[in-house]
Write a protein that holds these residues in place. Structure first.
Motif, short mmCIF file in Angstrom:
data_model
loop_
_atom_site.label_atom_id
_atom_site.label_comp_id
_atom_site.label_asym_id
_atom_site.label_seq_id
_atom_site.Cartn_x
_atom_site.Cartn_y
_atom_site.Cartn_z
N GLY A 111 -13.08 6.25 -5.68
CA GLY A 111 -11.77 5.62 -5.62
C GLY A 111 -11.34 5.10 -6.98
O GLY A 111 -11.73 5.61 -8.03
N GLN A 112 -10.55 4.04 -6.97
CA GLN A 112 -10.02 3.47 -8.22
C GLN A 112 -11.05 2.61 -8.95
O GLN A 112 -10.92 2.35 -10.14
N ARG A 209 0.36 -1.81 -5.38
CA ARG A 209 -0.20 -0.51 -5.05
C ARG A 209 0.85 0.38 -4.40
O ARG A 209 1.86 -0.09 -3.91
N GLU A 210 0.57 1.65 -4.38
CA GLU A 210 1.51 2.66 -3.90
C GLU A 210 1.92 2.42 -2.45
O GLU A 210 3.09 2.53 -2.09
N SER A 211 0.94 2.12 -1.59
CA SER A 211 1.23 1.87 -0.18
C SER A 211 0.02 1.20 0.45
O SER A 211 -1.01 0.99 -0.20
N VAL A 213 -1.96 2.47 2.47
CA VAL A 213 -3.07 3.41 2.63
C VAL A 213 -3.42 4.10 1.31
O VAL A 213 -4.25 5.00 1.28
N SER A 214 -2.79 3.70 0.23
CA SER A 214 -3.09 4.27 -1.08
C SER A 214 -3.33 3.15 -2.08
O SER A 214 -2.52 2.22 -2.20
N ASP A 215 -4.43 3.26 -2.81
CA ASP A 215 -4.77 2.24 -3.79
C ASP A 215 -4.31 2.62 -5.19
O ASP A 215 -4.68 1.98 -6.17
N LYS A 216 -3.49 3.66 -5.29
CA LYS A 216 -2.99 4.07 -6.59
C LYS A 216 -1.82 3.16 -7.00
O LYS A 216 -1.18 2.55 -6.16
N ASP A 280 -5.31 3.28 -13.63
CA ASP A 280 -5.19 2.52 -12.39
C ASP A 280 -4.13 1.43 -12.50
O ASP A 280 -3.55 1.01 -11.51
#
Length: 567
Positions: A111-112, A209-211, A213-216, A280
């Motif tokens: 992951g990140q 974060r993006e959403s 469910v997304s850690d981007k 990140d």
């Protein structure tokens, strides 16, 4: 050890036979530049994939020693090699055809955060590389299709190995930049301690974060910019001069309206205990690595924990010096979480008002007048927060959106305004003068006692097989006992949860003797991992799972939520 040619001959012999004949392939085979090892063969094409590994001599891999000499450099290089292998195998996954999981090629998906994993390990003494991954051995129905496995082993894998594990084929500039970033991140961690800081958030950082469910990082997000009053500057070994917000030891309050970024900042601080990859947005958001997120956790079990610092004189006469419950309330669970964090050695506590028990955090003046202190068994956190810092050296960062009770005692107050932080300590304290401070405790609490000594659980024997199953980041199951980790919010990866399951399993088999305290048990687990590696918690090479290193604090958290803990 056999040769690659002998493996090919073996595959020719077992082609079209029943699937169990694949068991004959177990062993090590010398390929050009590396050893390919088949460590565990799946029972049928629909079962969990076969476990395999590749070992490359340090002299062949060719990575310069300065890239892996220290633990943080080594973790970053291992992480990058795993990512590169993951990318390389994507174009080959399921290219070999067959039933069930035939043709699957998988390795840990990073992951990140940069975590130490069993997927890739570099020997710091000689640079030897070991990469573990999984392959679905192909079959038609339950009949071996050896020709498809040959495609994987002799066609796909050599290219992936050479791309990922041989320094001569790597993007050397990229690898060097990754190690430079790891060294800069470690430099900031070292500077925190030297400068009485508990966290650093660089100017330009992207925290949202993006959403969900997304850690981007979120595209178009407001970049972080430190208030001038809190800005500190460091000169990093590689990046050079960098400025950002330094959070000092003591009591820090983060306030502001809803949706203005308070919890987003706190979340970044929670995960700042880990290093993050380039791109990140939080590469230079660094928090002391023993910081612990504290919250209420209704329904959790508490095993003989001394919560008397916060809860005393219960109407039912229950002992709070060795408090026990299988169904904790919000306040008792949060009190236990604070005490257990102290036991785990945390020097920073991170708290969000939204996930806290109100009656644990504060009791306003009116409530204190109506319900006298003598009638209330709970000593709220606000009455102990100064004591935690002055006596135990534990700093606190609190996100507050509805109560100004902490204004009087906070050392620093940050207002988040549309994701932009403002230092408002002087203004807030001037305003707070018009509101009486809550009367604090007159006497300090007795120091919590940490002497819980686990014994082996009933029904467990050293040679017994303990079944283990993980369910995402939420739960690990040992035999029929579920360990609920939903609210251990600093777990960043499911592989950390798997590692925690192995920690508990190893402790049940070898460490729970009724002589060592939980602190000593965790010490021994860490010593074993440091000396022999995370994979040493598994029973054999064949059973090594995909594991990622948890922090000391999460090992404590897992043991404390283990309902089967026998005290």
């Amino acid at each position: 050890m056999q040769s690659a040619a002998e493996l090919k001959q073996l595959l020719d012999r077992i082609d079209h036979r029943g699937y169990p004949a694949y068991k004959d392939t177990k062993g090590q085979y010398q390929f050009q530049g590396y050893v390919f090892s088949i460590d565990h063969v799946q029972g049928d094409p629909f079962a969990s994939p076969s476990k395999v590994s590749v070992q490359v001599k340090g002299s062949t891999a060719g990575f310069p020693e300065e890239l892996y000499k220290g633990r943080h450099q080594r973790a970053a290089l291992q992480d990058e090699m795993t990512r590169q292998f993951y990318r390389a195998i994507q174009k080959y996954a399921f290219r070999a055809k067959g039933s069930g999981k035939s043709g699957l090629i998988s390795v840990s998906k990073c992951g990140q955060e940069v975590l130490e994993r069993t997927a890739c390990e570099i020997n710091p003494k000689n640079g030897d590389v070991k990469l573990r991954f999984e392959v679905g051995f192909p079959a038609n129905g339950r009949t071996i299709n050896a020709r498809e496995l040959e495609k994987i082993v002799f066609g796909f894998l050599p290219e992936c190995v050479e791309q990922s594990l041989f320094y001569k084929n790597c993007d050397k500039k990229r690898v060097r930049s990754i190690i430079d970033l790891a060294e800069d991140q470690q430099y900031i961690r070292d500077e925190l301690e030297k400068n009485d800081l508990i966290a650093f958030v660089a100017n330009g950082a992207i925290l949202p974060r993006e959403s969900g469910v997304s850690d981007k990082p979120m595209k178009g997000a407001v970049r972080f910019q430190s208030p001038k009053e809190m800005e500190v500057t460091m000169k990093l070994p590689h990046k050079g001069e960098i400025s950002g917000m330094g959070i000092r030891r003591g009591i820090t309050l983060i306030v502001g309206g809803g949706y203005h970024g308070k919890s987003t900042l706190l979340k970044a601080l929670e995960l700042g205990v880990y290093n993050h990859i380039k791109g990140d947005g939080r590469e230079y958001v660094i928090t002391k690595d023993d910081a612990m997120k504290i919250r209420a956790e209704d329904g959790r079990s508490i095993k003989k924990t001394d919560i008397s610092m916060f809860i005393n004189d219960l109407p039912n006469g229950k002992d709070t010096r060795g408090f026990y419950t299988e169904d904790a309330s919000g306040s008792t669970s949060q009190a236990a979480n604070v005490i257990e964090s102290m036991e785990a050695g945390a020097s920073v506590m991170l708290i969000d008002e939204d996930t806290s028990a109100t009656n644990f955090m504060i009791r306003d003046e009116l409530m204190q007048r109506v319900i006298h202190r003598d009638m209330e068994p709970i000593t709220p956190f606000i009455d102990r927060i100064l004591e935690l810092y002055q006596v135990y050296g534990i700093s606190t960062v609190i996100v507050a959106g509805s109560s100004g009770a902490y204004f009087h005692i906070a050392d620093t107050i940050i207002q988040m305004d549309r994701y932009e932080p403002k230092e408002i300590t002087k203004l807030a304290k001037e305003t707070a003068k018009d509101f009486p401070a809550m009367s604090g405790m007159e006497n300090p609490a007795e120091k919590p006692v940490f002497i819980r000594c686990p014994r082996q659980g009933r029904g467990f024997k050293p040679n017994d097989r303990i079944k283990m199953k993980t369910m995402g980041k939420e739960m690990v199951q040992l035999n029929r006992e579920n360990i609920d980790l939903r609210y251990v919010e600093q777990l960043a990866d499911t592989e950390q949860v798997s590692a925690l399951g192995y920690c508990v399993r190893y402790a049940e088999k070898h460490l729970f003797q009724g002589k060592d305290s939980i602190q000593n048990v965790v010490d021994k687990l860490e010593e074993k991992i440091c000396r022999e590696g995370l994979s040493s918690l598994c029973e054999s090479n064949a059973s090594v799972a995909n594991l990622a290193m948890p922090r000391r604090q999460e090992i404590f958290a897992c043991l404390n939520r283990y309902r089967g803990l026998n005290l």
